[in-house]
Motif scaffolding. Structure first.
Motif, mmCIF file in Angstrom:
data_model
loop_
_atom_site.group_PDB
_atom_site.id
_atom_site.type_symbol
_atom_site.label_atom_id
_atom_site.label_comp_id
_atom_site.label_asym_id
_atom_site.label_seq_id
_atom_site.Cartn_x
_atom_site.Cartn_y
_atom_site.Cartn_z
ATOM 1 N N HIS A 1 3.256 -4.737 9.592
ATOM 2 C CA HIS A 1 2.027 -5.244 10.014
ATOM 3 C C HIS A 1 1.112 -5.044 10.122
ATOM 4 N N LEU A 2 0.613 -5.036 8.945
ATOM 5 C CA LEU A 2 -1.066 -4.129 9.270
ATOM 6 C C LEU A 2 -2.421 -5.109 9.534
ATOM 7 N N MET A 3 -2.971 -3.975 10.556
ATOM 8 C CA MET A 3 -4.222 -4.265 10.990
ATOM 9 C C MET A 3 -5.651 -3.565 10.721
ATOM 10 N N ALA A 4 -5.503 -4.449 9.647
ATOM 11 C CA ALA A 4 -6.712 -3.113 8.728
ATOM 12 C C ALA A 4 -8.379 -2.679 9.137
ATOM 13 N N ASP A 5 -8.338 -3.941 10.325
ATOM 14 C CA ASP A 5 -9.231 -2.856 10.633
ATOM 15 C C ASP A 5 -9.049 -2.047 12.548
ATOM 16 N N ARG A 6 -8.277 -1.946 12.562
ATOM 17 C CA ARG A 6 -7.912 -1.394 13.867
ATOM 18 C C ARG A 6 -8.033 0.610 13.693
ATOM 19 N N LEU A 7 -8.551 0.814 14.756
ATOM 20 C CA LEU A 7 -8.874 2.093 14.872
ATOM 21 C C LEU A 7 -7.354 3.122 14.491
ATOM 22 N N HIS A 8 -6.385 3.158 15.672
ATOM 23 C CA HIS A 8 -4.980 3.264 15.122
ATOM 24 C C HIS A 8 -4.367 1.953 16.315
ATOM 25 N N SER A 9 -2.991 2.324 16.058
ATOM 26 C CA SER A 9 -1.922 1.788 16.911
ATOM 27 C C SER A 9 -1.181 2.286 17.753
ATOM 28 N N ALA B 1 9.094 6.625 3.880
ATOM 29 C CA ALA B 1 10.137 7.034 4.329
ATOM 30 C C ALA B 1 10.861 5.439 5.394
ATOM 31 N N GLY B 2 10.059 4.848 5.640
ATOM 32 C CA GLY B 2 10.513 3.380 6.143
ATOM 33 C C GLY B 2 10.071 3.356 7.566
ATOM 34 N N LEU B 3 9.557 4.559 8.589
ATOM 35 C CA LEU B 3 9.689 3.969 9.411
ATOM 36 C C LEU B 3 8.280 3.511 10.171
ATOM 37 N N LEU B 4 7.882 2.653 9.088
ATOM 38 C CA LEU B 4 6.733 1.455 10.053
ATOM 39 C C LEU B 4 7.307 -0.215 9.664
ATOM 40 N N ASN B 5 7.924 0.015 9.356
ATOM 41 C CA ASN B 5 8.677 -0.860 9.393
ATOM 42 C C ASN B 5 8.683 -2.525 10.242
ATOM 43 N N GLY B 6 8.298 -3.146 10.344
ATOM 44 C CA GLY B 6 7.980 -4.269 11.413
ATOM 45 C C GLY B 6 7.677 -3.735 12.473
ATOM 46 N N ARG B 7 6.450 -2.927 12.133
ATOM 47 C CA ARG B 7 5.616 -2.045 13.245
ATOM 48 C C ARG B 7 4.057 -2.607 12.411
ATOM 49 N N MET B 8 3.429 -2.780 14.065
ATOM 50 C CA MET B 8 2.103 -2.820 13.345
ATOM 51 C C MET B 8 1.649 -1.230 12.840
ATOM 52 N N ALA B 9 0.921 -1.549 12.127
ATOM 53 C CA ALA B 9 -0.006 -0.074 11.685
ATOM 54 C C ALA B 9 -1.101 -0.189 11.302
ATOM 55 N N THR B 10 -1.789 0.768 10.600
ATOM 56 C CA THR B 10 -3.536 0.458 9.866
ATOM 57 C C THR B 10 -3.168 1.742 8.783
ATOM 58 N N THR B 11 -4.515 2.301 8.514
ATOM 59 C CA THR B 11 -4.843 3.553 7.647
ATOM 60 C C THR B 11 -6.390 3.405 7.059
ATOM 61 N N HIS B 12 -6.236 4.262 5.690
ATOM 62 C CA HIS B 12 -7.562 3.903 5.557
ATOM 63 C C HIS B 12 -8.264 2.803 5.016
ATOM 64 N N TRP B 13 -9.525 2.021 5.582
ATOM 65 C CA TRP B 13 -9.771 0.759 4.105
ATOM 66 C C TRP B 13 -9.526 0.879 2.580
ATOM 67 N N SER B 14 -9.407 1.728 2.245
ATOM 68 C CA SER B 14 -9.450 1.925 0.976
ATOM 69 C C SER B 14 -7.978 1.636 0.299
ATOM 70 N N ARG B 15 -6.794 2.361 1.470
ATOM 71 C CA ARG B 15 -5.613 2.098 1.677
ATOM 72 C C ARG B 15 -4.699 0.480 1.828
ATOM 73 N N CYS B 16 -5.480 -0.055 2.367
ATOM 74 C CA CYS B 16 -4.444 -1.598 2.976
ATOM 75 C C CYS B 16 -4.208 -2.234 1.690
ATOM 76 N N ASP B 17 -4.733 -2.108 0.637
ATOM 77 C CA ASP B 17 -4.402 -3.289 -0.653
ATOM 78 C C ASP B 17 -3.195 -2.593 -0.794
ATOM 79 N N GLN B 18 -3.040 -1.484 -0.972
ATOM 80 C CA GLN B 18 -2.059 -0.537 -1.463
ATOM 81 C C GLN B 18 -0.791 -0.993 -0.454
#
Length: 349
Positions: free
Chosen positions: A160-168, A134-151
């Motif tokens: 701005h992906l923070m792959a090892d954060r539990l939440h942002s 939806a474009g709502l994370l553009n320019g923001r810090m975010a994380t997701t399930h570790w298996s989806r980080c590459d995607q």
């Protein structure tokens, strides 16, 4: 009148927490966070205060929604019928069904409209991909399930992906976002909900809820320490299959590049190129990761010391093991053992 509008008429100033469900949603992504808010109500009323939250489940329409584990949830109303002006927090969970939303322009537009109205909009697990689409994370810090980080990195480079954060989520806005935020894999949605309760009612209440649910209020480390490292499927690594099967049982051996190349029947240069191409990382990094995985399993055993684990897994010295744990899990071996050992931890020596 919709369920949500009825909730808005309540005389008590409760915050309405809404979680959107869909076919094949991850059940824990929905019920985990909502249980935190329900338990917060229990703790509030136990101390003589009014309950602080109402919870609501939406879907494409009211009625049963089948989750990925087969259990059915019941949606109170369709998302189109939700009065956004009554909502405090909207959560979008993850699950096998997230991809169906990528072409659901009506729902994505509704999320964008919701972002402009509601105080807090968040996601749980792979639900972050819906917010990203939806474009709502553009320019923001975010994380997701570790298996989806590459995607996420590949498809949404503006995030701005923070792959090892539990939440942002951060109500102060210093180390996260108080308005649009994400959480990592599955149970991290509970961590996120606890952080929201702490922001709303203070640390003491959030700690009481965490204690009731037998949870950490704030888990040390990131999601890497809870994510098993899986060997890639053999189809992509045919030339290396024999070596990959041999490695886990021989972690204490010399696993230098030259040794591994010799077992694979290649020159070190060719082996390094083939390995990196097929597994997406260098041989040295792969060896370190499986050694860390083996050490994790051993540290959960009864009474084993860090020194012995380091020896068995090929790290030679406890300090080498400690540095590897910090790189991969953001936690020390001692801390990991204290949290996950089946019996009281024996000590570092």
């Amino acid at each position: 009148m919709s369920v949500s509008k009825t909730a808005a008429k309540s005389e008590t100033p409760r915050r309405l927490i809404v979680c959107h469900a869909y076919d094949r949603v991850m059940s824990l992504d929905v019920v985990g966070p909502l249980q935190v808010f329900g338990s917060a109500n229990d703790e509030l009323t136990r101390t003589g205060r009014a309950a602080g939250y109402d919870v609501l489940v939406t879907a494409s329409r009211s009625g049963p929604v089948r989750t990925s584990c087969g259990v059915q949830l019941y949606a109170d109303c369709g998302w189109q019928d939700l009065d956004l002006s009554t909502v405090d927090t909207l959560l979008v969970p993850g699950g096998d069904g997230v991809a169906r939303f990528f072409d659901d322009h009506d729902f994505l537009e509704w999320l964008c409209a919701a972002e402009k109205v509601i105080p807090r909009l968040g996601s749980v697990c792979s639900g972050a991909l819906i917010l990203a689409e939806a474009g709502l994370l553009n320019g923001r810090m975010a994380t997701t399930h570790w298996s989806r980080c590459d995607q996420m990195i590949r498809d949404y480079p503006a995030i701005h992906l923070m792959a090892d954060r539990l939440h942002s989520y951060d109500p102060t806005g210093y180390d996260g976002d108080p308005h649009v935020f994400t959480s990592a894999g599955v149970t991290a949605g509970i961590d996120l909900a606890l952080a929201i309760v702490e922001a709303d009612y203070g640390r003491a209440l959030a700690l009481s809820v965490a204690r009731r649910l037998v949870m950490f209020l704030k888990r040390p480390g990131g999601q890497a320490q809870f994510s098993a490292y899986l060997t890639p499927e053999g189809g992509a690594t045919t030339r290396l299959a024999g070596l990959l099967e041999w490695l886990p049982a021989n972690l204490a051996e010399d696993l230098s590049l030259e040794t591994l190349a010799g077992r694979a029947g290649m020159t070190p240069r060719t082996f390094s190129r083939v390995f990196s191409r097929d597994l997406g990382m260098s041989p040295a990094r792969y060896v370190e990761r499986i050694r860390v995985e083996a050490a994790r399993a051993l540290l959960q055993d009864d009474g084993i010391t860090v020194s012995r684990v380091a020896e068995l897994c090929g790290f030679r010295h406890p300090e080498t093991l400690r540095r590897a744990f910090q790189r991969h899990l953001s936690v020390s071996p001692q801390e990991y053992a204290e949290r996950f050992a089946r019996k009281p931890y024996a000590g570092a020596i």
